[in-house]
Design an enzyme around this catalytic site. Structure first.
Site, PDB file in Angstrom:
ATOM      1  N   GLY A  49      55.855 -33.784 -59.280  1.00  0.00           N
ATOM      2  CA  GLY A  49      56.363 -33.442 -60.607  1.00  0.00           C
ATOM      3  C   GLY A  49      55.677 -34.101 -61.787  1.00  0.00           C
ATOM      4  O   GLY A  49      55.481 -33.478 -62.830  1.00  0.00           O
ATOM      5  N   ASP A 107      67.068 -37.916 -63.804  1.00  0.00           N
ATOM      6  CA  ASP A 107      68.265 -37.094 -63.623  1.00  0.00           C
ATOM      7  C   ASP A 107      69.402 -37.987 -63.114  1.00  0.00           C
ATOM      8  O   ASP A 107      70.023 -38.692 -63.905  1.00  0.00           O
ATOM      9  CB  ASP A 107      67.907 -35.964 -62.647  1.00  0.00           C
ATOM     10  CG  ASP A 107      68.977 -34.913 -62.490  1.00  0.00           C
ATOM     11  OD1 ASP A 107      69.588 -34.527 -63.498  1.00  0.00           O
ATOM     12  OD2 ASP A 107      69.214 -34.463 -61.357  1.00  0.00           O
ATOM     13  N   LYS A 135      67.947 -36.726 -68.665  1.00  0.00           N
ATOM     14  CA  LYS A 135      69.234 -36.019 -68.677  1.00  0.00           C
ATOM     15  C   LYS A 135      70.332 -37.035 -68.458  1.00  0.00           C
ATOM     16  O   LYS A 135      70.828 -37.187 -67.332  1.00  0.00           O
ATOM     17  CB  LYS A 135      69.283 -35.047 -67.486  1.00  0.00           C
ATOM     18  CG  LYS A 135      68.801 -33.664 -67.724  1.00  0.00           C
ATOM     19  CD  LYS A 135      69.238 -32.815 -66.529  1.00  0.00           C
ATOM     20  CE  LYS A 135      68.157 -31.903 -66.069  1.00  0.00           C
ATOM     21  NZ  LYS A 135      68.517 -31.194 -64.826  1.00  0.00           N
ATOM     22  N   PHE A 156      68.797 -26.895 -66.189  1.00  0.00           N
ATOM     23  CA  PHE A 156      67.698 -26.978 -65.235  1.00  0.00           C
ATOM     24  C   PHE A 156      66.421 -26.483 -65.909  1.00  0.00           C
ATOM     25  O   PHE A 156      66.363 -25.373 -66.429  1.00  0.00           O
ATOM     26  CB  PHE A 156      67.998 -26.130 -63.993  1.00  0.00           C
ATOM     27  CG  PHE A 156      67.002 -26.371 -62.895  1.00  0.00           C
ATOM     28  CD1 PHE A 156      67.101 -27.478 -62.072  1.00  0.00           C
ATOM     29  CD2 PHE A 156      65.945 -25.485 -62.697  1.00  0.00           C
ATOM     30  CE1 PHE A 156      66.173 -27.708 -61.065  1.00  0.00           C
ATOM     31  CE2 PHE A 156      65.014 -25.708 -61.689  1.00  0.00           C
ATOM     32  CZ  PHE A 156      65.128 -26.825 -60.877  1.00  0.00           C
ATOM     33  N   VAL A 157      65.414 -27.328 -65.912  1.00  0.00           N
ATOM     34  CA  VAL A 157      64.182 -26.983 -66.623  1.00  0.00           C
ATOM     35  C   VAL A 157      62.998 -26.850 -65.667  1.00  0.00           C
ATOM     36  O   VAL A 157      62.978 -27.464 -64.594  1.00  0.00           O
ATOM     37  CB  VAL A 157      63.853 -28.031 -67.714  1.00  0.00           C
ATOM     38  CG1 VAL A 157      64.869 -27.963 -68.839  1.00  0.00           C
ATOM     39  CG2 VAL A 157      63.787 -29.433 -67.134  1.00  0.00           C
ATOM     40  N   ASP A 163      59.219 -27.927 -61.189  1.00  0.00           N
ATOM     41  CA  ASP A 163      59.191 -26.692 -60.402  1.00  0.00           C
ATOM     42  C   ASP A 163      60.563 -26.066 -60.186  1.00  0.00           C
ATOM     43  O   ASP A 163      61.599 -26.711 -60.333  1.00  0.00           O
ATOM     44  CB  ASP A 163      58.606 -26.987 -59.023  1.00  0.00           C
ATOM     45  CG  ASP A 163      59.592 -27.757 -58.138  1.00  0.00           C
ATOM     46  OD1 ASP A 163      60.025 -28.857 -58.554  1.00  0.00           O
ATOM     47  OD2 ASP A 163      59.951 -27.245 -57.062  1.00  0.00           O
ATOM     48  N   ARG A 169      55.172 -24.979 -61.944  1.00  0.00           N
ATOM     49  CA  ARG A 169      54.612 -26.270 -62.361  1.00  0.00           C
ATOM     50  C   ARG A 169      53.481 -26.084 -63.380  1.00  0.00           C
ATOM     51  O   ARG A 169      53.225 -26.945 -64.220  1.00  0.00           O
ATOM     52  CB  ARG A 169      54.072 -27.046 -61.148  1.00  0.00           C
ATOM     53  CG  ARG A 169      55.143 -27.513 -60.169  1.00  0.00           C
ATOM     54  CD  ARG A 169      54.566 -28.556 -59.222  1.00  0.00           C
ATOM     55  NE  ARG A 169      55.378 -28.785 -58.036  1.00  0.00           N
ATOM     56  CZ  ARG A 169      56.432 -29.592 -57.982  1.00  0.00           C
ATOM     57  NH1 ARG A 169      56.825 -30.258 -59.051  1.00  0.00           N
ATOM     58  NH2 ARG A 169      57.097 -29.746 -56.861  1.00  0.00           N
TER      59      ARG A 169
END
Ligand code: 5GP
Ligand code: MG
Length: 184
Positions: A49, A107, A135, A156-157, A163, A169
Site C-alpha cells: 500500500g 485505520d 481515519k 473506504f478509499v 487497493d 493502486r
C-alpha cells in the site's frame, strides 16, 4: 482514462486529486526534513500500500536517507482477530537507526503499532511514523502517527497505492468506491 477493473462501470469519486496530493506530500517532506535536519534517516515503507506514497515522499525529503520496505497486512475479515501478519525482510539493519515508518493509511492502528514494536525490538534508535491518510474514527488500539497527510472520515478509499481486491493502486488520485462504506 481510468483503470477500471472488471465489474466496475464508474470510476471512484475523487476525494483528493493529484494536485492536492502532490502539494501535501511536498509539505510533509519539508516538515520531516525540517524536523530531522542533520540526522541520518532510514525510511521504511510498508508494502504494497505505501509504495506509491513512499516513492513521492522520499523525493520530497531533502536529507541523506536510505530506503527499505517490509510487507505487512492485517487480517480483519471477521472483525474479531485483527492479527497482523508481516514479513520483516528488511535489507538494512535497523539497529541504532532513526527510522521513519511510512504507511498508506492508519485505520484500526494495529499494523503500524505492530511494526513499530518490531522495529524497536530490533534495536532501532527511534521510530517515527508517517501516513498519507488517517481515519481516527476507526481506531481500536492506541496509535497516532507523527506525520499525517489528510484526516478522513470512515469511508473506504482507493487509489494512490490503496487497493480494492488489489486493483486501483495505480489510480493517480484518492477516491471513494460507491457502496463500500467501510470494509476491513
Ligand atoms: P490497520 O492495521 O490500521 O487497521 O490497517 C491499515 C491497513 O488497512 C492499511 O495499510 C490498508 O492496507 C488497509 N486499509 C484500511 N483502511 C483502508 C481503506 O479505506 N482503503 C483501503 N484500500 N485499504 C484500507
Ligand atoms: Mg497496507
Amino acid at each position: 482514462m481510468t483503470p477500471l477493473p472488471l465489474g466496475f462501470d464508474a470510476p471512484p469519486e475523487t476525494l483528493f486529486d493529484e494536485k492536492a496530493i502532490a502539494v501535501r506530500v511536498k509539505e510533509l517532506g519539508a516538515e520531516i526534513a525540517g524536523k530531522r535536519r542533520g540526522s541520518d534517516l532510514t525510511v521504511v515503507s510498508i508494502s504494497n500500500g505505501a509504495t506509491i506514497f513512499a516513492a513521492d515522499l522520499v523525493r520530497a525529503i531533502d536529507l541523506p536517507l536510505r530506503l527499505d520496505s517490509l510487507s505487512a497486512r492485517s487480517y480483519d475479515g471477521t472483525e474479531s482477530s485483527g492479527e497482523v501478519v508481516f514479513t520483516p525482510h528488511l535489507k538494512l539493519d535497523p539497529r541504532g537507526r532513526n527510522i521513519l515508518l511510512v504507511d498508506d493509511i492508519l485505520d484500526t492502528g494495529r499494523t503500524l503499532r505492530r511494526v513499530v514494536e518490531y522495529l524497536k525490538d530490533a534495536g532501532a534508535e527511534s521510530v517515527e511514523t508517517c501516513v498519507m491518510l488517517d481515519k481516527p474514527a476507526r481506531r481500536v488500539v492506541g496509535m497516532e502517527a507523527d506525520f499525517v497527510g489528510f484526516e478522513i472520515p470512515d469511508v473506504f478509499v482507493v487509489g494512490y497505492g490503496l487497493d480494492y481486491d488489489e486493483y486501483f493502486r495505480n489510480l493517480p488520485y484518492i477516491g471513494t468506491l460507491p457502496g463500500t462504506a467501510s470494509i476491513g
